[in-house]
Design a protein around this motif. Structure first.
Motif, short mmCIF file in Angstrom:
data_model
loop_
_atom_site.label_atom_id
_atom_site.label_comp_id
_atom_site.label_asym_id
_atom_site.label_seq_id
_atom_site.Cartn_x
_atom_site.Cartn_y
_atom_site.Cartn_z
N GLU A 90 -0.50 12.92 4.79
CA GLU A 90 0.28 11.71 5.00
C GLU A 90 1.28 11.47 3.87
N ASP A 91 0.93 11.96 2.68
CA ASP A 91 1.78 11.74 1.51
C ASP A 91 3.18 12.34 1.70
N LEU A 92 3.27 13.39 2.50
CA LEU A 92 4.57 14.01 2.77
C LEU A 92 5.53 13.00 3.40
N ALA A 93 5.02 12.22 4.33
CA ALA A 93 5.88 11.27 5.05
C ALA A 93 6.12 10.00 4.25
N GLY A 94 5.12 9.59 3.46
CA GLY A 94 5.28 8.40 2.63
C GLY A 94 5.23 7.12 3.43
N PRO A 95 5.41 5.98 2.73
CA PRO A 95 5.17 4.68 3.37
C PRO A 95 6.25 4.21 4.34
N THR A 96 7.42 4.85 4.36
CA THR A 96 8.49 4.32 5.22
C THR A 96 8.65 5.11 6.52
N ASN A 97 7.94 6.23 6.66
CA ASN A 97 8.05 7.04 7.88
C ASN A 97 6.80 6.90 8.73
N ASN A 98 6.93 7.21 10.03
CA ASN A 98 5.74 7.38 10.84
C ASN A 98 5.21 8.78 10.57
N TYR A 99 3.95 8.84 10.24
CA TYR A 99 3.34 10.15 9.96
C TYR A 99 2.51 10.60 11.15
N TRP A 100 2.55 11.91 11.38
CA TRP A 100 1.68 12.51 12.39
C TRP A 100 1.19 13.83 11.84
N ALA A 222 17.32 18.19 6.13
CA ALA A 222 18.17 18.55 4.98
C ALA A 222 17.81 17.74 3.74
N SER A 223 17.41 16.48 3.90
CA SER A 223 17.06 15.70 2.70
C SER A 223 15.83 16.34 2.04
N PHE A 224 14.92 16.82 2.86
CA PHE A 224 13.74 17.49 2.31
C PHE A 224 14.14 18.80 1.62
N LEU A 225 14.96 19.61 2.30
CA LEU A 225 15.40 20.88 1.70
C LEU A 225 16.16 20.60 0.41
N GLY A 226 16.98 19.55 0.41
CA GLY A 226 17.77 19.20 -0.76
C GLY A 226 16.88 18.86 -1.95
N GLN A 227 15.80 18.15 -1.66
CA GLN A 227 14.89 17.79 -2.75
C GLN A 227 14.23 19.04 -3.31
N GLN A 228 13.89 19.97 -2.43
CA GLN A 228 13.24 21.21 -2.87
C GLN A 228 14.21 22.10 -3.64
N GLY A 464 13.57 12.41 5.21
CA GLY A 464 12.62 13.27 5.92
C GLY A 464 11.34 13.51 5.16
N TYR A 465 11.07 12.73 4.12
CA TYR A 465 9.85 12.93 3.33
C TYR A 465 9.53 11.62 2.63
N ASN A 466 8.76 11.69 1.56
CA ASN A 466 8.29 10.47 0.91
C ASN A 466 9.42 9.77 0.14
N VAL A 467 9.64 8.50 0.44
CA VAL A 467 10.74 7.74 -0.18
C VAL A 467 10.60 7.71 -1.71
N ARG A 468 9.37 7.76 -2.20
CA ARG A 468 9.14 7.79 -3.66
C ARG A 468 9.78 9.06 -4.24
N ASP A 469 9.54 10.20 -3.61
CA ASP A 469 10.11 11.46 -4.10
C ASP A 469 11.62 11.49 -3.90
N TYR A 470 12.05 10.82 -2.83
CA TYR A 470 13.49 10.75 -2.55
C TYR A 470 14.19 9.98 -3.67
N ASP A 580 3.53 3.72 -6.25
CA ASP A 580 4.29 4.96 -6.32
C ASP A 580 5.76 4.76 -6.64
N MET A 581 6.12 3.52 -6.93
CA MET A 581 7.51 3.24 -7.22
C MET A 581 7.94 4.00 -8.48
N PRO A 582 9.06 4.74 -8.44
CA PRO A 582 9.51 5.40 -9.68
C PRO A 582 9.71 4.35 -10.78
N LYS A 583 9.35 4.71 -12.00
CA LYS A 583 9.36 3.70 -13.07
C LYS A 583 10.76 3.16 -13.33
N GLU A 584 11.78 3.99 -13.09
CA GLU A 584 13.15 3.51 -13.29
C GLU A 584 13.43 2.28 -12.43
#
Ligand code: OXD
Ligand code: MN
Length: 596
Positions: A90-100, A222-228, A464-470, A580-584
Motif C-alpha cells: 500500500e505504501d507505493l500508492a500512498g495516502p492520496t491514491n486508491n490502492y489495489w 512517468a512520475s514514478f519513472l522520473g522519481q526512480q 503515480g506513487y506515494n505523494v510523500r516520495d513525490y 510521512d510529511m517531508p520535513k521541509e
C-alpha cells in the motif's frame, strides 16, 4: 498463416510481439490490426467509423478533416474513484491514491479482459511520448478495441512506424491494455502497475481514462519513472515568451484540470505588447517532462503531440489560437451537433463565437432548443487537435533537447484569499507553495464542482506513487539544478464581494507574465510579504488596461485572517500525509506561521 499471425508478424519488436500474442489469447478479438500511423490509415479509420456510427462527418467545407464523436453519457470524464495504483504494498500508492494489491487487481481485471474483444477488432497502437530522439522520449504500445481511441492516439502522440524505430530491439516500453468493455461504470477500472511499467484500463472510452499515453503513461507512470531515474513528469503547460528585444524565455505552469492551462499556453499578448514585439508561443498545454542537463539547467519537453482541450468557453476572446487550431483535422467529442440545410452537420457549444442555433442535437443525442433548460454541449466536451495546427506553435516543440525553464508557475481557481501573483522566496519555499495549492473543483473529473481541494502541484489525481516520495523528489531535484527556475503562484480567479472576477484574465495575463519574467532577470521590484515577494500595484504594467487602482490593490491584498484559515485548511493535506510529511514541508509551514 492466419490473419492474427500475419498481424503479429508485422510487429518488428519481439517483446511487443510476445505481449500482443498474450493479449490476443486473453481478449480473443475477431481481428487484429497493427496501426502504421499513415494519413491513408487515418482516412480509412474515419470512413469506417462513419459507417459504424463511431464518428459523424462534419461539414467538410467548413471543418475539413473534422469529425464528431459522442460518448456514452455515463462516460464523460476521468473517474478518480475508479483509478488505482497497484503494487505489492500500500505504501507505493500512498495516502492520496486508491490502492489495489497488484495480484488481486490482475486477477479481477483478467476476468473482465477475458473474451472482451470477441466480435471486435483489436487495434495495436505503437506510440512515442516526447520528441523523437529526446533523452526522455518513451515508447508505449496501446492495445484497444476502440476505433475512437486508436484515431485519437494518432493525434495525441507520435504514432505508428516511428515508434518501432524509436524502440528498436529494446524491451523498454509501457504496456497499455485498454477495452471499453460494455462501458458499465460498475465494471470500470483504470489500473496502473508502476513496478511493471503497465496500464490496464477497462470500461471507459473517455480520453483521460482511455488514451493511455496521456494521464496514465505521461503522468502517473512517468512520475514514478522520473522519481526512480531523477527527472520529473508534471501536469504543466509549457510556453515561450519573447520580449521584442531579442530575449526569449520559457515558462512551465501547473494548474488543476480546466483552470485555463490551454488558454494560458496559447495566450495572445494585448495590443500594447504586440506593438512592442512581445510574442507567446506554445510548446504544450497539459504535460511537461523536465530534467537537469549537464550544466545543471532545468530543461523541459512536452511529451504529447496534440491537444485534448475543453471546448465550452473556447472563443476568439478566450483563446483565438485554439479557435484556429480546431478548424481542421479535429475530433469534437460531446459538443452539440447542428444540422445544416445540405444534410451535413456543424458543431456548437456554449460561449462560442457562433450564434446560438435555433435547434441542435445536444451532446447526449437529445433535441435541444434555446432556453430548453439543459446544456447543448457537455461542460467537459473536448477537442482533440494536432499541435501543428496551432499558429503559435513554438519552433522548439519538436526539439529533442527541449527548452530551458526560467520560471515555474503554480495556480488554482480561488475566488478568495489568494492574490493575483507572488513569488516564492526560493526553490524549497516554492515547492511548499506548489504542494499546498488549493483549487475549486471543475467538470474535468466526476464529483462535486466548486469545492476547494488541496491539489499538490495540480498533480493530486496524477501522482503515480506515494505523494510523500513525490514531494521529497521535488525537494531533492534542487541539488541537481545549479540555477533553479524562480517559482511563482498566480490566481486569475479572485472575485470581489459581488461575486465578479476582478482580473480580466486571458491575454491580459501577459502583464503578470511580464513581471514574472522581469523578476527572473532581476529587473522588477517586489515587496516582501508573509506569502512571498509581491509586486506593488505600480509594478504591474497597466498601459492600455482600464482597471482601477483600487481593484488592483484588492487583487493583491492579503488578509491575515483569511491566510490563517487557509493554513488551517492546508491541515487536511498535512493530516492525510500524517507522519510521512517531508520535513521541509513542516519547516516551511512553521516559517509561514511565524511570518504571519
Ligand atoms: C485533462 C485533465 O483532461 O486534466 O487535461 O483532466
Ligand atoms: Mn490536464
Amino acid at each position: 498463416m492466419s490473419e492474427h499471425q500475419a498481424a503479429l508478424a508485422s510487429i518488428p519488436n519481439e517483446h511487443v510481439r510476445r505481449w500482443v500474442e498474450e493479449c490476443i489469447k486473453m481478449c480473443q478479438p475477431d481481428k487484429v490490426y497493427v496501426c502504421d500511423g499513415t494519413k491513408e490509415e487515418r482516412a480509412r479509420f474515419f470512413k469506417e467509423g462513419c459507417e459504424t456510427g463511431v464518428f459523424i462527418e462534419l461539414n467538410q467545407k467548413k471543418l475539413p478533416g473534422c469529425y464528431y464523436h459522442r460518448s456514452n453519457p455515463n462516460d464523460v470524464a476521468r473517474v478518480e474513484h475508479l483509478t488505482f495504483i497497484c503494487g505489492p504494498t500500500e505504501d507505493l500508492a500512498g495516502p492520496t491514491n486508491n490502492y489495489w494489491n497488484d495480484k488481486e487487481a490482475y486477477a479481477k481485471l483478467k476476468t473482465l479482459f477475458t473474451g472482451c474483444m470477441k466480435g471486435r477488432t483489436m487495434y495495436v497502437v505503437p506510440f512515442v511520448m516526447g520528441p523523437i530522439g529526446s533523452p526522455l522520449a518513451k515508447v508505449g504500445v496501446e492495445i484497444t478495441d476502440s476505433l475512437y481511441v486508436a484515431v485519437s492516439m494518432g493525434i495525441m502522440t507520435r504514432m505508428g512506424k516511428v515508434a518501432w524505430q524509436q524502440l528498436g530491439d529494446s524491451d523498454e516500453f509501457t504496456e497499455c491494455l485498454h477495452s471499453v468493455g460494455d462501458c458499465n461504470p460498475e465494471r470500470r477500472y483504470i489500473c496502473h502497475f508502476p513496478l511493471d511499467n503497465r496500464i490496464w484500463s477497462f470500461g471507459s472510452g473517455y480520453g483521460g481514462n482511455a488514451l493511455l499515453g496521456k494521464k496514465c503513461l505521461s503522468l502517473r507512470i512517468a512520475s514514478f519513472l522520473g522519481q526512480q531515474q531523477g527527472w520529473m513528469a508534471e501536469h504543466m503547460l509549457l510556453m515561450g515568451v519573447e520580449d521584442g528585444k531579442g530575449d526569449k524565455n520559457y515558462v512551465a505552469a501547473a494548474f488543476p484540470s480546466a483552470c485555463g492551462k490551454t488558454n494560458f499556453a496559447m495566450l495572445i499578448p494585448p495590443q500594447k505588447y504586440a506593438n512592442e514585439g512581445w510574442k507567446v508561443t506554445t510548446l504544450g498545454d497539459d504535460i511537461v517532462w523536465m530534467w537537469a542537463d549537464e550544466n545543471g539547467r532545468l530543461r523541459a519537453i512536452n511529451p504529447e503531440y496534440g491537444y485534448f482541450g475543453v471546448v465550452p468557453g473556447t472563443n476568439s476572446r478566450s483563446n483565438p489560437n485554439a479557435v484556429k487550431t480546431i478548424q481542421k483535422d479535429t475530433i469534437y467529442t460531446n459538443v452539440a451537433l447542428v444540422p445544416l440545410e445540405d444534410g451535413t452537420y456543424d458543431v456548437w457549444w456554449e460561449d462560442s463565437d457562433m450564434p446560438e442555433p435555433k435547434k441542435a442535437i445536444a451532446w447526449d443525442g437529445s433535441e435541444w432548443t434555446p432556453g430548453c433548460g439543459k446544456k447543448a454541449a457537455h461542460p467537459n466536451s473536448r477537442f482533440t487537435a494536432p499541435m501543428h495546427n496551432n499558429p503559435a506553435l513554438d519552433p522548439a516543440a519538436e526539439d529533442p533537447a527541449g527548452v530551458p525553464v526560467s520560471a515555474i508557475i503554480f495556480g488554482g481557481r480561488r475566488s478568495k484569499t489568494i492574490p493575483l501573483v507572488y513569488q516564492a522566496f526560493n526553490w524549497i519555499h516554492g515547492v511548499y507553495v506548489g504542494a499546498t495549492i488549493g483549487s475549486e473543483t471543475t467538470a474535468a473529473a466526476t464529483g462535486q464542482v466548486g469545492v476547494v481541494r488541496r491539489d499538490p502541484m495540480a498533480m493530486l489525481p496524477f501522482i503515480g506513487y506515494n505523494v510523500r516520495d513525490y514531494l521529497t523528489h521535488w525537494f531533492k531535484m534542487r541539488k541537481k539544478i545549479s540555477d533553479p527556475p524562480r517559482i511563482f503562484c498566480v490566481n486569475w480567479f479572485r472575485k470581489n464581494d459581488q461575486g465578479k472576477f476582478m482580473w480580466p484574465g486571458f491575454g491580459e495575463n501577459m502583464r503578470v507574465l511580464e513581471w514574472i519574467l522581469n523578476r527572473c532577470k532581476g529587473r522588477a521590484y517586489a515587496q516582501e510579504t508573509p506569502l512571498g515577494w509581491m509586486p506593488r500595484p505600480e509594478d504591474i504594467n497597466m498601459d492600455g488596461l482600464d482597471l482601477d487602482p483600487k481593484t488592483m490593490q484588492e487583487l493583491q491584498s492579503i488578509n491575515a485572517d483569511d491566510v490563517k484559515s487557509e493554513l488551517l485548511s492546508q491541515q487536511e493535506l498535512f493530516l492525510k500525509l500524517g507522519g510521512d510529511m517531508p520535513k521541509e514541508m513542516i519547516f516551511q509551514r512553521e516559517l509561514l506561521i511565524s511570518r504571519l
